[in-house]
Design a protein around this motif. Structure first.
Motif, PDB file in Angstrom:
ATOM      1  N   SER A  11       0.838  -1.203   0.000  1.00 55.30           N
ATOM      2  CA  SER A  11       0.000   0.000   0.000  1.00 55.30           C
ATOM      3  C   SER A  11       0.869   1.247   0.000  1.00 55.30           C
ATOM      4  O   SER A  11       1.927   1.293   0.628  1.00 55.30           O
ATOM      5  N   PHE A  12       0.426   2.217  -0.721  1.00 54.53           N
ATOM      6  CA  PHE A  12       0.976   3.567  -0.822  1.00 54.53           C
ATOM      7  C   PHE A  12       2.505   3.588  -0.909  1.00 54.53           C
ATOM      8  O   PHE A  12       3.070   3.203  -1.929  1.00 54.53           O
ATOM      9  N   LEU A  13       3.195   3.992   0.152  1.00 52.78           N
ATOM     10  CA  LEU A  13       4.634   4.186   0.057  1.00 52.78           C
ATOM     11  C   LEU A  13       5.365   2.875  -0.205  1.00 52.78           C
ATOM     12  O   LEU A  13       6.281   2.813  -1.034  1.00 52.78           O
ATOM     13  N   GLY A  14       4.964   1.792   0.473  1.00 46.85           N
ATOM     14  CA  GLY A  14       5.615   0.510   0.234  1.00 46.85           C
ATOM     15  C   GLY A  14       5.383  -0.002  -1.169  1.00 46.85           C
ATOM     16  O   GLY A  14       6.288  -0.538  -1.828  1.00 46.85           O
ATOM     17  N   TYR A  15       4.155   0.150  -1.655  1.00 43.34           N
ATOM     18  CA  TYR A  15       3.817  -0.256  -3.022  1.00 43.34           C
ATOM     19  C   TYR A  15       4.622   0.559  -4.029  1.00 43.34           C
ATOM     20  O   TYR A  15       5.168   0.012  -5.005  1.00 43.34           O
ATOM     21  N   HIS A  38      -2.360  -4.518  -2.418  1.00 43.00           N
ATOM     22  CA  HIS A  38      -2.135  -5.489  -3.482  1.00 43.00           C
ATOM     23  C   HIS A  38      -0.635  -5.653  -3.704  1.00 43.00           C
ATOM     24  O   HIS A  38       0.134  -4.705  -3.550  1.00 43.00           O
ATOM     25  N   ASP A  39      -0.249  -6.860  -4.088  1.00 39.63           N
ATOM     26  CA  ASP A  39       1.151  -7.104  -4.428  1.00 39.63           C
ATOM     27  C   ASP A  39       1.471  -6.468  -5.777  1.00 39.63           C
ATOM     28  O   ASP A  39       0.642  -6.478  -6.697  1.00 39.63           O
ATOM     29  N   ASN A 172      -3.671   6.387   0.853  1.00 43.51           N
ATOM     30  CA  ASN A 172      -4.746   5.683   1.548  1.00 43.51           C
ATOM     31  C   ASN A 172      -5.246   6.403   2.800  1.00 43.51           C
ATOM     32  O   ASN A 172      -6.222   5.975   3.402  1.00 43.51           O
ATOM     33  N   VAL A 173      -4.593   7.487   3.190  1.00 41.32           N
ATOM     34  CA  VAL A 173      -5.135   8.297   4.284  1.00 41.32           C
ATOM     35  C   VAL A 173      -6.268   9.164   3.755  1.00 41.32           C
ATOM     36  O   VAL A 173      -7.280   9.360   4.424  1.00 41.32           O
ATOM     37  N   GLY A 174      -6.104   9.696   2.550  1.00 46.36           N
ATOM     38  CA  GLY A 174      -7.207  10.390   1.907  1.00 46.36           C
ATOM     39  C   GLY A 174      -7.174  11.902   1.969  1.00 46.36           C
ATOM     40  O   GLY A 174      -8.185  12.548   1.693  1.00 46.36           O
ATOM     41  N   ARG A 175      -6.033  12.488   2.308  1.00 44.93           N
ATOM     42  CA  ARG A 175      -5.985  13.953   2.436  1.00 44.93           C
ATOM     43  C   ARG A 175      -6.161  14.636   1.080  1.00 44.93           C
ATOM     44  O   ARG A 175      -7.106  15.405   0.885  1.00 44.93           O
ATOM     45  N   LEU A 176      -5.243  14.372   0.167  1.00 49.45           N
ATOM     46  CA  LEU A 176      -5.369  14.988  -1.155  1.00 49.45           C
ATOM     47  C   LEU A 176      -6.592  14.466  -1.914  1.00 49.45           C
ATOM     48  O   LEU A 176      -7.295  15.265  -2.564  1.00 49.45           O
ATOM     49  N   PRO A 177      -6.906  13.162  -1.867  1.00 48.33           N
ATOM     50  CA  PRO A 177      -8.149  12.716  -2.518  1.00 48.33           C
ATOM     51  C   PRO A 177      -9.385  13.458  -2.026  1.00 48.33           C
ATOM     52  O   PRO A 177     -10.279  13.763  -2.818  1.00 48.33           O
ATOM     53  N   TRP A 178      -9.450  13.774  -0.727  1.00 50.58           N
ATOM     54  CA  TRP A 178     -10.631  14.496  -0.238  1.00 50.58           C
ATOM     55  C   TRP A 178     -10.710  15.880  -0.861  1.00 50.58           C
ATOM     56  O   TRP A 178     -11.783  16.292  -1.325  1.00 50.58           O
ATOM     57  N   LEU A 308      -7.284   8.514  -9.190  1.00 53.61           N
ATOM     58  CA  LEU A 308      -8.628   8.404  -8.626  1.00 53.61           C
ATOM     59  C   LEU A 308      -9.664   8.079  -9.696  1.00 53.61           C
ATOM     60  O   LEU A 308     -10.571   7.264  -9.478  1.00 53.61           O
ATOM     61  N   LEU A 309      -9.543   8.716 -10.854  1.00 55.72           N
ATOM     62  CA  LEU A 309     -10.501   8.478 -11.923  1.00 55.72           C
ATOM     63  C   LEU A 309     -10.373   7.085 -12.513  1.00 55.72           C
ATOM     64  O   LEU A 309     -11.373   6.501 -12.962  1.00 55.72           O
ATOM     65  N   ALA A 310      -9.163   6.544 -12.503  1.00 50.87           N
ATOM     66  CA  ALA A 310      -8.917   5.266 -13.173  1.00 50.87           C
ATOM     67  C   ALA A 310      -9.022   4.067 -12.258  1.00 50.87           C
ATOM     68  O   ALA A 310      -9.047   2.918 -12.732  1.00 50.87           O
ATOM     69  N   SER A 311      -9.111   4.288 -10.962  1.00 49.64           N
ATOM     70  CA  SER A 311      -9.008   3.192 -10.007  1.00 49.64           C
ATOM     71  C   SER A 311     -10.295   3.032  -9.221  1.00 49.64           C
ATOM     72  O   SER A 311     -11.006   4.010  -8.973  1.00 49.64           O
ATOM     73  N   PRO A 312     -10.590   1.807  -8.803  1.00 53.02           N
ATOM     74  CA  PRO A 312     -11.715   1.618  -7.876  1.00 53.02           C
ATOM     75  C   PRO A 312     -11.398   2.278  -6.554  1.00 53.02           C
ATOM     76  O   PRO A 312     -10.237   2.538  -6.235  1.00 53.02           O
ATOM     77  N   ALA A 313     -12.420   2.571  -5.803  1.00 54.31           N
ATOM     78  CA  ALA A 313     -12.217   3.218  -4.509  1.00 54.31           C
ATOM     79  C   ALA A 313     -11.314   2.358  -3.635  1.00 54.31           C
ATOM     80  O   ALA A 313     -11.543   1.154  -3.472  1.00 54.31           O
ATOM     81  N   PRO A 314     -10.240   2.945  -3.065  1.00 58.60           N
ATOM     82  CA  PRO A 314      -9.333   2.166  -2.229  1.00 58.60           C
ATOM     83  C   PRO A 314      -9.972   1.776  -0.912  1.00 58.60           C
ATOM     84  O   PRO A 314     -10.911   2.419  -0.448  1.00 58.60           O
TER      85      PRO A 314
END
Length: 339
Positions: A11-15, A38-39, A172-178, A308-314
């Motif tokens: 997730s996020f940074l590790g991914y 996801h791997d 995945n925290v959602g700051r910028l997405p919000w 965000l537009l291309a991906s399902p909601a995390p």
């Protein structure tokens, strides 16, 4: 070919770290429970729980790596156990920490010489205390994790990165997405403080690339990892959100003290807003001297919106449910604070 073991990596940074390492042709192994995220296609996946000693022993026997990147360490005693077990299997331990390890964050400006919160390297998950607008258990324990890594690997073979706010695709925290979703809806938008407020979030890809450079160059030490002070403003961020989403909102800027008296929660109800002077005054000069580069915030905003537009909601992060103003509450605040 550099061999990298990532503890986490889904997730996020590790991914992002795994993805960037594969792009550079590295041999990447990830170790995680497989329960979140996801791997990355192309990594070697080893399932296990870092809190189960037999799983870590099995991991240590499964290969040799040039470096371990610990993206999932939060409890000092566990990080100490993991580092000791993996010590014979790797040459370097890179630990992803946080600016929350500093005793004066978010009140005062910071450098790497600023005082750290004190926490022993074998502390458990009860260590520390949460103080309103001050130190947190999270910060205390991350500091103890740093100590555990340095105790085990020594100064010459350990690297500690201390990011501030990290934004970008897959957040995945959602700051910028919000903010992107809110700005895309347009209308009158409650905006915190002044548009001139300096901010310094760093793009997740820039953090990952710097981490890989540290491994490649055998860079040791502790580094703050933030965008340059003064490189971006809150108003610029919201303008970027508007241009990226094609919306035409009206930003209604409300002074900090007015928002605070109204009970608006900093950092959560209005993401990225915090009134304390040290929040966006983190000096990362040591990292810049070692090769950290930071892309414009506008690029981070654009790429996050495209994701965000291309991906399902995390899947929600445990903190994401606290992020953002309820639309009804926002309109009530706009009426009561600006009329």
């Amino acid at each position: 070919m550099t061999r990298l073991l990532i503890l986490g990596g889904t997730s996020f940074l590790g991914y992002t770290l795994a993805s960037e390492a594969l792009t550079q042709g590295w041999d990447v192994t990830t170790f995680n429970r497989g329960r979140t995220g996801h791997d990355v296609t192309g990594v070697k996946v080893i399932r296990g729980d870092r809190y189960i000693s037999n799983d870590i022993t099995r991991l240590a026997k499964s290969g040799l790596w040039d470096a371990v990147a610990d993206m999932s360490g939060y409890v000092p005693r566990n990080v100490l156990d993991v580092a000791r077990t993996l010590r014979p299997a790797t040459g370097r331990y890179l630990f992803m920490s946080t600016v929350s390890v500093y005793a004066d964050w978010p009140i005062k400006p910071l450098t790497e010489a600023s005082k750290l919160l004190e926490c022993p390297p074998d502390a458990d998950d009860s260590y520390g205390e949460d103080i309103e607008d001050g130190p947190t258990k999270y910060g205390y324990q991350k500091s103890g994790c740093e100590a555990a890594v340095q105790l085990t690997f020594g100064a010459d073979y350990s690297t500690v990165l201390r990011p501030g706010v990290v934004l970008g695709p897959r957040e995945n925290v959602g700051r910028l997405p919000w903010w992107l979703r809110r700005v895309s809806r347009g209308g009158h938008i409650l905006s915190p403080g002044t548009p001139e407020r300096s901010i310094q979030p760093v793009d997740v890809r820039d953090v990952a690339l710097f981490a890989l450079d540290c491994v490649t160059d055998n860079t040791s030490g502790a580094f703050n990892v933030t965008a340059p002070i003064g490189a971006a403003t809150f108003g610029g961020l919201l303008d970027d959100c508007a241009s990226t989403t094609g919306s035409d909102p009206q930003f209604v800027w409300v002074p900090d003290d007015v928002l605070i008296r109204a009970g608006v929660r900093q950092w959560s109800e209005l993401p990225l807003w915090r009134s304390y002077p040290g929040v966006w005054q983190v000096n990362s000069g040591l990292a810049y001297a070692r090769g950290l580069t930071c892309r414009p915030l506008s690029e981070t905003v654009r790429d996050t919106w495209e994701w965000l537009l291309a991906s399902p909601a995390p899947k929600d992060n445990e903190r994401s449910g606290e992020i953002g103003l309820n639309p009804t509450r926002e309109q009530d605040l706009l009426r009561s604070l600006t009329m």
